[in-house]
Design an enzyme around this catalytic site. Structure first.
Site, short mmCIF file in Angstrom:
data_model
loop_
_atom_site.label_atom_id
_atom_site.label_comp_id
_atom_site.label_asym_id
_atom_site.label_seq_id
_atom_site.Cartn_x
_atom_site.Cartn_y
_atom_site.Cartn_z
N LYS A 259 29.64 33.05 43.13
CA LYS A 259 31.09 32.84 42.95
C LYS A 259 31.65 32.10 44.17
CE LYS A 259 35.52 35.36 42.60
NZ LYS A 259 36.21 36.66 42.40
N ASP A 264 41.56 33.20 46.86
CA ASP A 264 42.04 33.86 45.64
C ASP A 264 43.41 34.50 45.91
OD1 ASP A 264 42.39 35.18 43.27
OD2 ASP A 264 40.77 36.65 43.59
N LYS A 271 48.53 38.47 43.81
CA LYS A 271 48.11 39.67 44.54
C LYS A 271 49.22 40.12 45.48
CE LYS A 271 43.12 38.75 44.94
NZ LYS A 271 42.64 39.90 44.17
N ASP A 282 36.34 35.14 49.16
CA ASP A 282 36.01 35.17 47.73
C ASP A 282 34.96 34.12 47.34
OD1 ASP A 282 36.37 36.72 45.49
OD2 ASP A 282 38.05 35.52 44.70
N ASP A 341 44.31 36.92 37.95
CA ASP A 341 43.55 37.39 39.11
C ASP A 341 42.11 37.77 38.72
OD1 ASP A 341 43.09 37.99 41.74
OD2 ASP A 341 44.15 39.92 41.71
N GLU A 343 39.81 35.97 37.80
CA GLU A 343 39.39 34.56 37.69
C GLU A 343 37.90 34.37 37.93
OE1 GLU A 343 40.39 35.88 40.46
OE2 GLU A 343 38.76 35.18 41.73
N ARG A 345 35.32 36.03 36.89
CA ARG A 345 34.53 36.12 35.66
C ARG A 345 34.69 34.86 34.81
NH1 ARG A 345 37.44 41.61 34.15
NH2 ARG A 345 37.37 41.65 36.41
#
Ligand code: BES
Ligand code: MG
Ligand code: ZN
Length: 494
Positions: A259, A264, A271, A282, A341, A343, A345
């Site tokens: 990833k 993020d 968030k 991230d 959020d 994101e 996946r």
């Protein structure tokens, strides 16, 4: 990287800044882990006074008019019966940090003779602990505030034949450091484009590395709708980075997917600010994959491995993708985005489906800071492991047992997939809020079909708020050693 050298005997050792003496704990007292009678004068006082009892990673540093060292560091190894390679690592790290605190540059470590584990194992533990803890990220500090690093450690009692792993483990540690550097640096510096540049630079290390970059227009042509959606709000374009390492027949091919969210914010499902301040991490999955590819190139292992990195930023702005909208994945399944959020996946779904379709993998392992929920389940030192293949789990768990990068298997409980059903699309990207890590993994499973696959969710262990053992501040570099160990184990089977 510091130099570690062997030195056959105590009397032959070179002068250094500090002599490290290891002790075991026996009935609450420290007993030397070595048999050097003539050294007793060095440590009789603190032992009889009870100031040093050799608890694991206990340190006592003092000063002597020694012939070859002016300092002596007593190092606690804990109980001999509980001594493991991991204890060798963490105690060596404790010594390293104590020396670095005093800006000490060189040391001689009298290696334990009385340990119950094989010599090779604790020697390797010591060297790994030293390499991994001798790291600092302080390019943003003024020069005189930067931390000091050890430059040479001599292992007394080790001959070159006892240290066959030294060059290998140094390369692996450099891979870990590279991964930490990428995670610790600013998100504004480590953009998707920068990750692509770092990947590209690996080509210089080995002719067996080839890097391909899918740019935004390629992603559009390939219809990677989820990666494009996540990336549409950012001022930098999303990329798919593909690093191929070909040093054996492609009939056995491991694909590592990392990833690569360079930041993020959560997107429009923003968030809270206190959850955002670690989100430059991230892309730790991408960093683990790049670190691993670097190690493969330098070790020249007989393997066929491809690293795949969906790289983008999840930004908030007028062009951001929107909660409630539906996007079409590379695989064709449509996804209703209920939370921008979730994101990771989405971008992984496209990367996984692309890997299945285009790369003919024998197995896929993805590594991702996918959920905060995994640290609720397992705490910050253990990553979640999910898989559809028992033999793959076994090999990953064996590798983890050897490297000390802790994993715990969590279930891909099929019934929960109900929660991913959408009224208007094939899937939605979140569940009911419970078992968050499992739901993330079940979402990914929709995109790997029947390929043997494992998913490592290290939203927990990619980043530590405070240093611990051989993990230095913030980025841990977890994943690199695990992958290298795993890949070496499958290359030996062939
Ligand atoms: N990158 C985060 C997960 C994360 C959070 C990793 C904290 C490390 C520390 C991921 O993209 C995310 O935001 N996940 C959400 C999912 C939720 C919206 C279903 C989460 O974990 O809250
Ligand atoms: Mg997120
Ligand atoms: Zn994320």
């Amino acid at each position: 990287m510091m130099k570690i050298v062997g030195c056959k005997s105590f009397s032959n050792r070179k002068s250094s800044d500090c002599l490290i003496l290891p002790f075991f704990q026996q009935e609450k007292k420290a007993v030397p882990a070595f048999s050097q009678k003539k050294l007793e004068g060095f440590f009789s006082k603190p032992l009889t006074l009870g100031d040093f009892t050799a608890k694991t990673a206990e340190i006592l540093l003092f000063y002597e008019n020694g012939q070859k060292e002016e300092r002596v560091l007593l190092l606690g190894l804990g109980k001999a019966s509980e001594f493991t390679q991991e204890v060798a690592r963490t105690t060596a790290a404790a010594a390293c940090l104590a020396l670095r605190n005093k800006k000490i540059k060189s040391a001689s470590y009298l290696i334990p003779e009385l340990a119950l584990i094989p010599k090779k194992d604790f020697l390797r533990g010591i060297t790994e602990g030293l390499f991994l803890s001798n790291y600092a990220f302080d390019k943003f500090k003024v020069e005189d505030q930067r931390s000091s690093l050890l430059s040479v450690v001599s292992l007394i009692g080790a001959e070159p034949k006892d240290l066959p792993f030294l060059a290998h483990d140094q390369i692996v540690a450099e891979g870990v450091h590279m991964s930490r550097d990428l995670v610790n640096d600013n998100a504004d510096n480590i953009t998707p484009q920068k990750l692509a540049e770092v990947a590209k630079s690996l080509e210089k290390l080995s002719s067996k590395i080839k890097v391909r970059i899918l740019h935004k227009k390629d992603l559009q042509k390939e219809k990677m709708g989820l990666l494009l959606a996540v990336g549409q709000g950012a001022s930098v374009d999303p990329l798919l980075i593909i690093v191929e390492y070909r040093a054996s027949s492609p009939s056995d091919h491991t694909v590592l997917v990392g990833k690569g969210l360079t930041y993020d914010t959560g997107g429009l499902s923003l968030k809270p600010s206190t959850s955002m301040d670690t989100m430059k991490s991230d892309m730790a999955g991408a960093a683990a994959v790049l670190g691993t590819m670097r190690v493969l190139a330098l070790l020249d292992l007989p393997l066929c491995v491809t690293g795949v990195i969906p790289a983008t930023e999840n930004a908030i702005g007028s062009r951001s993708y929107k909660p409630g909208d539906v996007h079409r994945s590379y695989l064709g399944k449509t996804v209703e985005v209920m939370n921008t959020d979730a994101e990771g996946r989405l971008v992984l779904a496209d990367a996984l489906a692309y890997s299945v379709k285009k790369l003919k993998p024998s197995r896929i392992i993805d590594i991702a800071t996918l959920t905060g929920a995994v640290s609720i389940a397992l705490g910050e030192e253990i990553a979640g492991l999910f898989s559809n293949e028992e033999s793959l789990v076994k090999k990953i768990e064996e590798a983890s047992g050897r490297t000390g990068e802790l994993l715990w298997r969590l279930p891909l409980h099929g019934d929960y997939s109900e929660q991913l059903k959408s009224d208007i699309a094939d899937l939605k990207n979140i569940g009911n809020g419970k078992g968050g890590s499992i739901l993330g993994a079940l979402f990914l499973k929709e995109f790997v079909e029947k390929i043997p696959w494992a998913h490592i969710d290290f939203g927990s262990s990619a980043w530590l708020a405070k240093p611990k053992g051989y993990y230095t501040t913030h980025a841990t570099g977890v994943g690199v050693r695990l992958f290298v160990e795993f890949l070496e184990s499958i290359s030996q089977k062939k």
